[in-house]
Design a protein around this motif. Structure first.
Motif, PDB file in Angstrom:
ATOM      1  N   GLU A  24      32.225  21.501  84.371  1.00 21.89           N
ATOM      2  CA  GLU A  24      32.203  20.719  85.746  1.00 21.89           C
ATOM      3  C   GLU A  24      31.051  19.582  85.521  1.00 21.89           C
ATOM      4  O   GLU A  24      31.255  18.594  85.874  1.00 21.89           O
ATOM      5  CB  GLU A  24      31.888  21.712  86.951  1.00 21.89           C
ATOM      6  N   GLU A  25      29.815  19.898  85.224  1.00 23.32           N
ATOM      7  CA  GLU A  25      28.679  19.026  85.256  1.00 23.32           C
ATOM      8  C   GLU A  25      29.131  17.802  84.345  1.00 23.32           C
ATOM      9  O   GLU A  25      28.473  16.683  84.621  1.00 23.32           O
ATOM     10  CB  GLU A  25      27.555  19.638  84.688  1.00 23.32           C
ATOM     11  N   LYS A  26      29.832  18.264  83.093  1.00 19.71           N
ATOM     12  CA  LYS A  26      29.783  17.250  82.133  1.00 19.71           C
ATOM     13  C   LYS A  26      31.251  16.882  82.265  1.00 19.71           C
ATOM     14  O   LYS A  26      31.688  15.606  81.393  1.00 19.71           O
ATOM     15  CB  LYS A  26      29.788  17.724  80.656  1.00 19.71           C
ATOM     16  N   ARG A  27      32.091  17.048  83.194  1.00 19.46           N
ATOM     17  CA  ARG A  27      33.268  16.324  83.700  1.00 19.46           C
ATOM     18  C   ARG A  27      34.454  16.429  82.696  1.00 19.46           C
ATOM     19  O   ARG A  27      35.088  15.521  82.422  1.00 19.46           O
ATOM     20  CB  ARG A  27      33.124  14.955  84.124  1.00 19.46           C
ATOM     21  N   TYR A  28      34.235  17.536  81.649  1.00 20.05           N
ATOM     22  CA  TYR A  28      35.580  17.906  81.076  1.00 20.05           C
ATOM     23  C   TYR A  28      36.561  18.029  81.695  1.00 20.05           C
ATOM     24  O   TYR A  28      36.517  18.825  82.822  1.00 20.05           O
ATOM     25  CB  TYR A  28      35.005  19.073  80.056  1.00 20.05           C
ATOM     26  N   THR A  29      37.705  17.890  81.385  1.00 20.51           N
ATOM     27  CA  THR A  29      39.083  18.168  81.773  1.00 20.51           C
ATOM     28  C   THR A  29      39.535  19.546  81.908  1.00 20.51           C
ATOM     29  O   THR A  29      40.334  19.996  82.768  1.00 20.51           O
ATOM     30  CB  THR A  29      40.141  17.044  81.423  1.00 20.51           C
ATOM     31  N   ASN A  30      39.038  20.300  80.872  1.00 14.66           N
ATOM     32  CA  ASN A  30      39.433  21.486  80.666  1.00 14.66           C
ATOM     33  C   ASN A  30      38.501  22.112  79.550  1.00 14.66           C
ATOM     34  O   ASN A  30      37.824  21.664  78.963  1.00 14.66           O
ATOM     35  CB  ASN A  30      40.862  21.654  80.213  1.00 14.66           C
ATOM     36  N   ARG A  31      38.632  23.613  79.526  1.00 13.64           N
ATOM     37  CA  ARG A  31      37.707  24.469  78.514  1.00 13.64           C
ATOM     38  C   ARG A  31      37.753  24.065  77.050  1.00 13.64           C
ATOM     39  O   ARG A  31      36.851  24.035  76.291  1.00 13.64           O
ATOM     40  CB  ARG A  31      37.837  25.823  78.942  1.00 13.64           C
ATOM     41  N   SER A  32      39.206  23.713  76.622  1.00 15.52           N
ATOM     42  CA  SER A  32      39.287  23.508  75.211  1.00 15.52           C
ATOM     43  C   SER A  32      38.517  22.133  74.898  1.00 15.52           C
ATOM     44  O   SER A  32      38.204  22.303  73.817  1.00 15.52           O
ATOM     45  CB  SER A  32      40.933  23.222  75.234  1.00 15.52           C
ATOM     46  N   GLU A  33      38.608  21.212  75.578  1.00 12.06           N
ATOM     47  CA  GLU A  33      37.850  19.940  75.378  1.00 12.06           C
ATOM     48  C   GLU A  33      36.520  20.263  75.241  1.00 12.06           C
ATOM     49  O   GLU A  33      35.717  19.930  74.138  1.00 12.06           O
ATOM     50  CB  GLU A  33      37.900  18.760  76.240  1.00 12.06           C
ATOM     51  N   ALA A  34      35.751  21.073  75.892  1.00 13.89           N
ATOM     52  CA  ALA A  34      34.608  21.534  76.080  1.00 13.89           C
ATOM     53  C   ALA A  34      34.014  22.285  74.734  1.00 13.89           C
ATOM     54  O   ALA A  34      33.122  22.131  74.234  1.00 13.89           O
ATOM     55  CB  ALA A  34      34.081  22.216  77.300  1.00 13.89           C
ATOM     56  N   LEU A  35      34.860  23.197  74.472  1.00 15.56           N
ATOM     57  CA  LEU A  35      34.697  24.121  73.160  1.00 15.56           C
ATOM     58  C   LEU A  35      34.994  23.183  71.964  1.00 15.56           C
ATOM     59  O   LEU A  35      34.116  23.502  71.103  1.00 15.56           O
ATOM     60  CB  LEU A  35      35.820  25.195  73.327  1.00 15.56           C
ATOM     61  N   ARG A  36      35.714  22.344  72.026  1.00 19.65           N
ATOM     62  CA  ARG A  36      35.953  21.482  70.686  1.00 19.65           C
ATOM     63  C   ARG A  36      34.380  20.765  70.565  1.00 19.65           C
ATOM     64  O   ARG A  36      34.102  20.499  69.487  1.00 19.65           O
ATOM     65  CB  ARG A  36      37.004  20.503  70.893  1.00 19.65           C
ATOM     66  N   ASP A  37      34.120  20.195  71.785  1.00 15.88           N
ATOM     67  CA  ASP A  37      32.759  19.268  71.355  1.00 15.88           C
ATOM     68  C   ASP A  37      31.559  20.156  71.106  1.00 15.88           C
ATOM     69  O   ASP A  37      30.702  19.797  70.249  1.00 15.88           O
ATOM     70  CB  ASP A  37      32.422  18.597  72.856  1.00 15.88           C
ATOM     71  N   LEU A  38      31.556  21.414  71.539  1.00 21.68           N
ATOM     72  CA  LEU A  38      30.425  22.365  71.177  1.00 21.68           C
ATOM     73  C   LEU A  38      30.630  22.585  69.823  1.00 21.68           C
ATOM     74  O   LEU A  38      29.681  22.784  68.847  1.00 21.68           O
ATOM     75  CB  LEU A  38      30.428  23.662  71.938  1.00 21.68           C
ATOM     76  N   ILE A  39      31.824  22.864  69.314  1.00 17.91           N
ATOM     77  CA  ILE A  39      31.940  23.201  67.882  1.00 17.91           C
ATOM     78  C   ILE A  39      31.549  21.903  66.855  1.00 17.91           C
ATOM     79  O   ILE A  39      30.830  22.134  65.859  1.00 17.91           O
ATOM     80  CB  ILE A  39      33.473  23.615  67.574  1.00 17.91           C
ATOM     81  N   ARG A  40      31.837  20.764  67.395  1.00 14.59           N
ATOM     82  CA  ARG A  40      31.807  19.491  66.590  1.00 14.59           C
ATOM     83  C   ARG A  40      30.198  19.434  66.669  1.00 14.59           C
ATOM     84  O   ARG A  40      29.797  19.101  65.553  1.00 14.59           O
ATOM     85  CB  ARG A  40      32.310  18.462  67.426  1.00 14.59           C
ATOM     86  N   ASP A  41      29.486  19.558  67.906  1.00 14.52           N
ATOM     87  CA  ASP A  41      28.156  19.369  67.815  1.00 14.52           C
ATOM     88  C   ASP A  41      27.474  20.367  66.683  1.00 14.52           C
ATOM     89  O   ASP A  41      26.424  20.057  65.987  1.00 14.52           O
ATOM     90  CB  ASP A  41      27.606  19.825  69.178  1.00 14.52           C
ATOM     91  N   HIS A  42      28.161  21.573  66.566  1.00 16.87           N
ATOM     92  CA  HIS A  42      27.434  22.686  65.577  1.00 16.87           C
ATOM     93  C   HIS A  42      27.497  22.055  64.187  1.00 16.87           C
ATOM     94  O   HIS A  42      26.615  22.147  63.347  1.00 16.87           O
ATOM     95  CB  HIS A  42      28.047  24.092  65.885  1.00 16.87           C
ATOM     96  N   LEU A  43      28.857  21.586  64.015  1.00 15.46           N
ATOM     97  CA  LEU A  43      29.145  21.094  62.577  1.00 15.46           C
ATOM     98  C   LEU A  43      28.332  19.916  62.341  1.00 15.46           C
ATOM     99  O   LEU A  43      27.951  19.488  61.169  1.00 15.46           O
ATOM    100  CB  LEU A  43      30.841  20.801  62.388  1.00 15.46           C
ATOM    101  N   VAL A  44      27.808  19.060  63.108  1.00 18.90           N
ATOM    102  CA  VAL A  44      27.201  17.826  62.969  1.00 18.90           C
ATOM    103  C   VAL A  44      25.540  18.421  62.568  1.00 18.90           C
ATOM    104  O   VAL A  44      24.969  17.776  61.594  1.00 18.90           O
ATOM    105  CB  VAL A  44      27.016  16.847  64.276  1.00 18.90           C
ATOM    106  N   GLU A  45      25.228  19.440  63.358  1.00 19.80           N
ATOM    107  CA  GLU A  45      24.096  20.024  63.076  1.00 19.80           C
ATOM    108  C   GLU A  45      23.859  20.517  61.582  1.00 19.80           C
ATOM    109  O   GLU A  45      22.944  20.337  60.846  1.00 19.80           O
ATOM    110  CB  GLU A  45      23.558  20.909  64.036  1.00 19.80           C
ATOM    111  N   GLN A  46      25.078  21.159  61.174  1.00 18.51           N
ATOM    112  CA  GLN A  46      25.283  21.614  60.034  1.00 18.51           C
ATOM    113  C   GLN A  46      25.122  20.613  58.880  1.00 18.51           C
ATOM    114  O   GLN A  46      24.374  20.743  57.696  1.00 18.51           O
ATOM    115  CB  GLN A  46      26.333  22.784  59.736  1.00 18.51           C
ATOM    116  N   GLU A  47      25.626  19.459  59.183  1.00 19.19           N
ATOM    117  CA  GLU A  47      25.691  18.245  58.150  1.00 19.19           C
ATOM    118  C   GLU A  47      24.259  17.771  57.952  1.00 19.19           C
ATOM    119  O   GLU A  47      23.650  17.924  57.025  1.00 19.19           O
ATOM    120  CB  GLU A  47      26.421  17.185  58.981  1.00 19.19           C
TER     121      GLU A  47
END
Length: 138
Positions: A24-47
């Motif tokens: 809600e704070e980040k204004r995501y439209t659904n849980r899937s979008e938020a989860l995808r972004d969290l996964i991408r953030d982790h993958l970028v950290e790994q890079e």
């Protein structure tokens, strides 16, 4: 989207409540979008941890009146010129400047230039923002 896979996740109720507040704070439209972004953030950290080719920005705020500071910053930027793609220089007031450098290269090299710039005497604040070229993200 092609090849989208649905899967279930078991999660403690209180953790889900916190996640929903985050959504809600980040204004995501659904849980899937938020989860995808969290996964991408982790993958970028790994890079960045794996010293792959990455991109980022280095932001510094400094007092241009500090003795020889401009020369030191310029020398550092010339030393690392193969990594620097672009710079933006803004006069904040009569004494302070903001500089943003867009950098591309191996994460270890980018960290070295960021640390060198930020640690230079006269730099009041600096921050490296790490991101990705995106070529390995779906």
């Amino acid at each position: 989207m092609s090849n989208v896979v649905r899967f279930g996740v078991s999660i403690h109720e209180s953790l889900l409540k916190q996640f929903d507040q985050y959504i809600e704070e980040k204004r995501y439209t659904n849980r899937s979008e938020a989860l995808r972004d969290l996964i991408r953030d982790h993958l970028v950290e790994q890079e960045w941890d794996e010293n792959k080719e990455t991109v980022g920005t280095i932001t510094i705020v400094y007092d241009h009146g500090v003795h020889e500071l401009m020369e030191k910053l310029t020398d550092l930027q010339h030393h690392y010129s193969s990594l620097i793609r672009s710079t933006l220089h803004i006069h904040l007031d009569q004494h302070r400047c903001l500089e943003v450098l867009v950098v591309r290269g191996r994460s270890g090299e980018i960290k070295r230039i960021a640390d060198s710039l930020i640690a230079t005497k006269g730099v009041k604040h600096g921050k490296l923002t790490a991101t990705t070229t995106g070529k390995d993200l779906k």
